[in-house]
Design a protein around this motif. Sequence first.
Motif, short mmCIF file in Angstrom:
data_model
loop_
_atom_site.label_atom_id
_atom_site.label_comp_id
_atom_site.label_asym_id
_atom_site.label_seq_id
_atom_site.Cartn_x
_atom_site.Cartn_y
_atom_site.Cartn_z
N ARG A 123 0.82 -1.00 0.23
CA ARG A 123 0.03 0.06 -0.15
C ARG A 123 0.88 1.42 0.06
N SER B 86 -0.64 7.65 -0.96
CA SER B 86 -1.70 8.25 -1.86
C SER B 86 -1.00 8.95 -3.22
N ARG B 87 -0.09 9.85 -2.60
CA ARG B 87 0.58 10.43 -3.84
C ARG B 87 1.29 9.60 -4.70
N ALA C 235 0.71 6.45 -5.19
CA ALA C 235 -0.25 5.71 -6.21
C ALA C 235 -0.75 6.58 -7.03
N ALA C 236 -1.23 7.93 -6.91
CA ALA C 236 -1.51 8.90 -7.86
C ALA C 236 -0.45 8.79 -9.02
#
Length: 103
Positions: free
Chosen positions: A24, A27-28, A30-31
Amino acid sequence: MAAGRVAAVLLLLPAAARHRGRLRPPSRRAAEALLTGAGAALGLILYLLAAQRQPLSVTVVLASLHPALPVILGVALLHERVGRGQSVGLIGAAAATVLLTLG
């Protein structure tokens, strides 16, 4: 090309399933990964369209210049220095393009 992508996903799925909790990213990241994947998919789609609509010889020559683009962007945008090997590669790519264009 599509078969290669499917094979890569099928090979990576077991490892991803085993390490599900540790995979995981923030989020950055993943973007960024999603944007990179979308760019690669767009490039593949545009290549396939070009191969259908113009002579394959032109498409292949332009696609073969792909390795030179990151070097050129690094020089232009990041002011990186070009090493001797990179210079030889860029000159070779330019010469090959001219020779292929001439026939």
